[in-house]
Enzyme design. Structure first.
Site, PDB file in Angstrom:
ATOM      1  N   GLN A 124       0.881  -1.167   0.000  1.00 32.76           N
ATOM      2  CA  GLN A 124       0.000   0.000   0.000  1.00 32.76           C
ATOM      3  C   GLN A 124       0.914   1.211   0.000  1.00 32.76           C
ATOM      4  O   GLN A 124       1.579   1.484   0.995  1.00 32.76           O
ATOM      5  CB  GLN A 124      -0.914  -0.013   1.235  1.00 32.76           C
ATOM      6  N   GLY A 180     -10.626   0.673  -0.661  1.00 27.30           N
ATOM      7  CA  GLY A 180     -10.093   0.445  -1.990  1.00 27.30           C
ATOM      8  C   GLY A 180      -8.898   1.341  -2.230  1.00 27.30           C
ATOM      9  O   GLY A 180      -8.709   2.343  -1.536  1.00 27.30           O
ATOM     10  N   GLU A 190      -6.730   2.873  -5.680  1.00 20.33           N
ATOM     11  CA  GLU A 190      -6.873   3.012  -7.132  1.00 20.33           C
ATOM     12  C   GLU A 190      -5.601   2.700  -7.920  1.00 20.33           C
ATOM     13  O   GLU A 190      -5.254   3.419  -8.854  1.00 20.33           O
ATOM     14  CB  GLU A 190      -7.358   4.434  -7.434  1.00 20.33           C
ATOM     15  N   HIS A 206     -15.859   4.448  -7.219  1.00 26.27           N
ATOM     16  CA  HIS A 206     -14.898   5.408  -6.671  1.00 26.27           C
ATOM     17  C   HIS A 206     -13.478   5.134  -7.185  1.00 26.27           C
ATOM     18  O   HIS A 206     -12.833   6.024  -7.746  1.00 26.27           O
ATOM     19  CB  HIS A 206     -14.941   5.362  -5.139  1.00 26.27           C
ATOM     20  N   GLU A 207     -13.031   3.907  -7.006  1.00 27.73           N
ATOM     21  CA  GLU A 207     -11.646   3.610  -7.412  1.00 27.73           C
ATOM     22  C   GLU A 207     -11.478   3.735  -8.925  1.00 27.73           C
ATOM     23  O   GLU A 207     -10.447   4.197  -9.414  1.00 27.73           O
ATOM     24  CB  GLU A 207     -11.221   2.227  -6.925  1.00 27.73           C
ATOM     25  N   HIS A 217     -10.989   7.286 -10.035  1.00 25.63           N
ATOM     26  CA  HIS A 217      -9.606   7.753  -9.852  1.00 25.63           C
ATOM     27  C   HIS A 217      -8.747   7.541 -11.110  1.00 25.63           C
ATOM     28  O   HIS A 217      -7.684   8.142 -11.228  1.00 25.63           O
ATOM     29  CB  HIS A 217      -8.937   7.015  -8.693  1.00 25.63           C
ATOM     30  N   GLU A 236      -9.497  13.349  -4.205  1.00 22.71           N
ATOM     31  CA  GLU A 236     -10.646  12.672  -3.591  1.00 22.71           C
ATOM     32  C   GLU A 236     -11.982  13.389  -3.806  1.00 22.71           C
ATOM     33  O   GLU A 236     -12.997  12.732  -4.022  1.00 22.71           O
ATOM     34  CB  GLU A 236     -10.391  12.432  -2.102  1.00 22.71           C
ATOM     35  N   ASP A 282      -1.374  11.588   6.131  1.00 27.90           N
ATOM     36  CA  ASP A 282      -2.547  10.859   6.620  1.00 27.90           C
ATOM     37  C   ASP A 282      -3.541  11.760   7.340  1.00 27.90           C
ATOM     38  O   ASP A 282      -4.732  11.477   7.376  1.00 27.90           O
ATOM     39  CB  ASP A 282      -2.087   9.806   7.634  1.00 27.90           C
ATOM     40  N   TYR A 289     -12.879  14.591   0.776  1.00 28.74           N
ATOM     41  CA  TYR A 289     -13.841  13.760   0.041  1.00 28.74           C
ATOM     42  C   TYR A 289     -15.174  14.484  -0.148  1.00 28.74           C
ATOM     43  O   TYR A 289     -15.620  14.707  -1.276  1.00 28.74           O
ATOM     44  CB  TYR A 289     -14.099  12.444   0.799  1.00 28.74           C
ATOM     45  N   LYS A 313     -10.729   2.259   8.377  1.00 29.33           N
ATOM     46  CA  LYS A 313     -11.945   3.062   8.542  1.00 29.33           C
ATOM     47  C   LYS A 313     -12.906   2.445   9.564  1.00 29.33           C
ATOM     48  O   LYS A 313     -13.681   3.147  10.198  1.00 29.33           O
ATOM     49  CB  LYS A 313     -12.624   3.190   7.175  1.00 29.33           C
TER      50      LYS A 313
HETATM   51  N1  BES Z   1      -6.954   6.645  -2.473  1.00 27.15           N
HETATM   52  C1  BES Z   1      -7.888   6.332  -1.442  1.00 27.15           C
HETATM   53  C2  BES Z   1      -7.267   5.610  -0.275  1.00 27.15           C
HETATM   54  C3  BES Z   1      -6.133   6.348   0.393  1.00 27.15           C
HETATM   55  C4  BES Z   1      -6.137   7.723   0.553  1.00 27.15           C
HETATM   56  C5  BES Z   1      -5.066   5.636   0.882  1.00 27.15           C
HETATM   57  C6  BES Z   1      -5.063   8.373   1.168  1.00 27.15           C
HETATM   58  C7  BES Z   1      -3.991   6.276   1.499  1.00 27.15           C
HETATM   59  C8  BES Z   1      -3.994   7.651   1.635  1.00 27.15           C
HETATM   60  C9  BES Z   1      -9.048   5.502  -1.978  1.00 27.15           C
HETATM   61  O1  BES Z   1      -9.448   5.886  -3.247  1.00 27.15           O
HETATM   62  C10 BES Z   1     -10.225   5.729  -1.084  1.00 27.15           C
HETATM   63  O2  BES Z   1     -10.654   6.840  -0.963  1.00 27.15           O
HETATM   64  N2  BES Z   1     -10.734   4.673  -0.466  1.00 27.15           N
HETATM   65  C11 BES Z   1     -11.882   4.716   0.408  1.00 27.15           C
HETATM   66  C12 BES Z   1     -13.104   4.205  -0.280  1.00 27.15           C
HETATM   67  C13 BES Z   1     -13.921   5.201  -0.994  1.00 27.15           C
HETATM   68  C14 BES Z   1     -15.192   4.532  -1.517  1.00 27.15           C
HETATM   69  C15 BES Z   1     -14.252   6.435  -0.231  1.00 27.15           C
HETATM   70  C16 BES Z   1     -11.626   3.794   1.569  1.00 27.15           C
HETATM   71  O3  BES Z   1     -10.633   3.093   1.558  1.00 27.15           O
HETATM   72  O4  BES Z   1     -12.446   3.748   2.479  1.00 27.15           O
HETATM   73 ZN    ZN Z   2     -10.336   7.784  -3.254  1.00 22.87          ZN
END
Ligand code: BES
Ligand code: ZN
Length: 645
Positions: free
Chosen positions: A170, A305, A307, A331-332, A335, A354, A409, A417, A598
């Site tokens: 990751q 997810g 991307e 979503h992915e 991206h 995002e 982070d 988002y 999450k």
């Molecule tokens: N790119 C993000 C995940 C991410 C962001 C990883 C920042 C590390 C640092 C991915 O596209 C994402 O937003 N995933 C969400 C799901 C989405 C449906 C909102 C998640 O993992 O919950």
């Molecule tokens: Zn995302």
């Protein structure tokens, strides 16, 4: 000001075109070639505070990995060969590295080059400065350490099949530097290729074109898998998965990879992917990456997810059995335009990735599942945004973030988002969908394969869409971006779809019976809304249901047997906030069978917040669960609970 680098752009052009002729069906996108040339001609990559690189002096243009996976040692080792474009006279290049064992660095003739490793920062790692002299290609021999933060090494027991080990990466936001020594900044795009050697009963997938669909014989009875990405990408999108995984096609350009025993269910669930790609193209132009496949990972995958180009990585917690959580795929997939084609130049511009993606995701859902479902999804996001606005310090509710001295982070909140998406919906509402869509299609086209800053976004939209002072005043773009909170032209999503759910929640809270809740007739989104309901005035006790009400809910809605991860999570949040002891076994099962941050982080945080009642439970469950989590998840939970001994 840095002078134009004509020589450099010619070099990059030849590299890209050269790669194109040898890598089979995936043609280098002409837009990508133009973007490489343009970015190097201007040579002004914005300063990224999360990277040590000085790309305007010397930058990596291509990474070639040749790595062997050692599952015993939990290490990838081998070489990273970097192509470099540099200012005339430049004699050193600065790379990002963290927690790597660098064995040697040479030029392409094997001549040793001197290098230094700078002071280590816990978040950024350190600068790896190489004295390149005249060399424009360097070979770094190195190994990753077992605790590389990007990688998780799973034992056979931690997989569904139970017989083979597994490893995956990751990279986002700044973890690629823990397994690839390169310039790890989203503004420094690089083409790449890889040769990965693994035990012969494992398969390898990467976020690139596969050149060896079944692997090829390698040394020591192992197998070798080769890959190439001929479009330049930010390094956070370099990704790998290794395990006992199989593939099943959805249509001619989409398909699913996962462990064999999970493949049928994953494939069934993800069939809508094919029409989503069609819907996305119909909205904002051609999909420019060739194939779109998904890798459904073991349950410890720390995100919903990710991307990764050509190969979205996804949590198995979206395999609900009824396709109710497929908006994550939308979503992915989105991206592939917002993020992978047009990329946030720095993590302070994260909302460009995002916010645009949440907007685009919802348009895909509208096209594939209809306006009502799309509005429900918007309303759920709106609810999350309210919670986020209430909990963050105002300074962190600006779209453009100030991350100085912080881990990127920390920018990963619903501001990027949901406020980001709300901003774009506001523009859409004011200018009209037709004009907005035309602009957005053009934005992706004009800026493809380029880094994007918030300021360049404003320049683009002011040139191509917002061309009158009246419109400028109506849109309040600067307020949206640079001010905290929500500007006055914001309107919440208009939908009465959830009115019956809200009414049912209120009736139950006021003493009604759970049997009056029409749960069986509700979609997952309606059920999510029900479980996210909170009293308009929060009670001082923190409890808005009695134990008897919670027991009624738990039994009547059959929450102990619930299989949908979003619903289990929402229920457990209520249970923990009420110190509802009977839910602890469900909590234990949930926290020890998946590691999606999450879900895991908020539950441990609320448990920890429940003092005397919650802390012993949190401590016990974390001791049990932690060994199964990815470093992304443990690092976050450790910060809340302290690192267990
Ligand atoms: N790119 C993000 C995940 C991410 C962001 C990883 C920042 C590390 C640092 C991915 O596209 C994402 O937003 N995933 C969400 C799901 C989405 C449906 C909102 C998640 O993992 O919950
Ligand atoms: Zn995302």
């Amino acid at each position: 000001m840095v002078r134009p680098l004509m020589m450099v752009s010619m070099m990059a052009l030849t590299t890209a075109l050269g790669a194109c002729q040898t890598t089979g069906p995936m043609k280098t996108d002409p837009g990508a070639v133009a973007a490489i040339a343009a970015s190097e001609a201007m040579s002004s990559i914005p300063q990224d505070i999360h990277s040590y690189a000085q790309p305007n002096i010397a930058r990596v243009t291509h990474v070639a990995l040749d790595l062997t996976a050692d599952f015993e040692a939990k290490s990838l080792s081998g070489t990273a060969t970097l192509d470099i474009a540099a200012q005339r006279g430049a004699t050193e290049i600065v790379l990002d590295a963290r927690n790597l064992d660098i064995r040697s660095i040479t030029d392409s003739n094997g001549q040793a080059l001197r290098f230094t490793e700078g002071r280590d920062d816990p978040i950024l790692g350190h600068a790896l400065t190489v004295q390149i002299g005249e060399a424009r290609k360097i070979v770094i021999t190195y190994a990753t350490r077992p605790d590389a933060a990007a990688l998780q090494w799973l034992t056979p027991a931690q997989t569904a099949g139970g017989r083979q080990p597994y490893m995956f990466s990751q990279g986002q936001a700044i973890l690629t530097r823990t397994w690839v020594p390169t310039q790890d900044s989203p503004g420094i795009r690089q083409t790449w290729d890889a040769t990965i050697t693994v035990p012969s009963d494992l398969a390898v997938v990467m976020s690139a074109e596969s050149l060896t669909p079944n692997g090829e014989p390698g040394p020591n009875d192992q197998k070798r898998w080769r890959f190439a990405m001929t479009n330049p990408v930010p390094p956070y999108l370099i990704a790998i998965g290794v395990g006992d995984i199989d593939f099943q096609a959805i249509d001619e350009r989409t398909g699913v990879w996962t462990e064999p025993s999970r493949l049928h269910a994953a494939h069934e669930e993800l069939i809508p992917t094919a029409e989503m790609v069609d819907a996305a193209e119909a909205l904002y132009g051609p999909y420019r990456w060739g194939r779109y496949d998904l890798l459904v990972l073991p349950p410890s995958f720390p995100f919903g997810g990710m991307e990764n180009p050509r190969m979205t990585f996804a949590t198995p917690t979206i395999i609900a059995g009824d396709r109710s959580l497929v908006s994550l795929v939308a979503h992915e997939l989105a991206h592939s335009w917002s993020g992978n084609l047009v990329t946030n130049a720095t993590w302070a511009d994260f909302w460009l990735n995002e916010g645009f993606t949440v907007y685009f995701e919802n348009r895909i859902m509208e096209a594939t599942e209809g306006r009502d479902r799309a509005l429900m999804l918007q309303s759920l996001g709106w609810g999350d945004l309210q919670d986020t606005l209430a909990s963050l310090p105002p300074a962190d509710t600006r779209l453009k973030l100030d991350l100085a001295g912080r881990d990127p982070d920390e920018g990963l909140t619903d501001i990027a988002y949901e406020k980001g998406a709300a901003f774009l919906r506001t523009i859409e509402r004011i200018v009209g969908r037709e004009k907005f869509d035309a602009w957005l299609t053009g934005y992706f086209e004009r800026n493809a394969f380029r880094p994007m800053t918030t300021e360049l976004f404003l320049e683009d939209i002011r040139t191509h869409l917002v061309t009158t002072p009246e419109l400028e005043a109506q849109l309040m773009m600067d307020a949206w971006i640079y001010q905290p909170g929500m500007p006055s032209n914001w309107q919440p999503p208009v939908s009465d779809a959830f009115a019956p759910v809200d009414a049912a929640a209120l009736a139950f809270a006021q003493g009604g019976s759970a049997s009056a809740i029409p749960w069986a007739n509700w979609s997952t989104q309606e059920r999510q809304r029900f479980l996210a309901w909170r009293p308009p005035v929060p009670p001082a006790s923190g409890r808005w249901f009695s134990d008897a009400q919670l027991a009624d809910l738990e039994t009547t809605l059959n929450l102990r047997q619930e299989g949908n991860a979003e619903l289990i999570f929402a229920w457990l949040q209520i249970a923990v906030q009420h110190r509802y002891q009977p839910a602890v076994p469900t909590l234990e099962r949930f926290l020890t069978t998946q590691g999606r941050r999450k879900f895991v982080l908020p539950l441990f945080t609320s448990l920890w917040g429940q003092g005397e009642w919650g802390r012993p439970i949190a401590t016990r469950l974390y001791a049990e669960a932690r060994p199964g989590y990815h470093p992304v998840t443990t690092n976050s939970v450790d910060a809340v609970m302290g690192r267990p001994q």
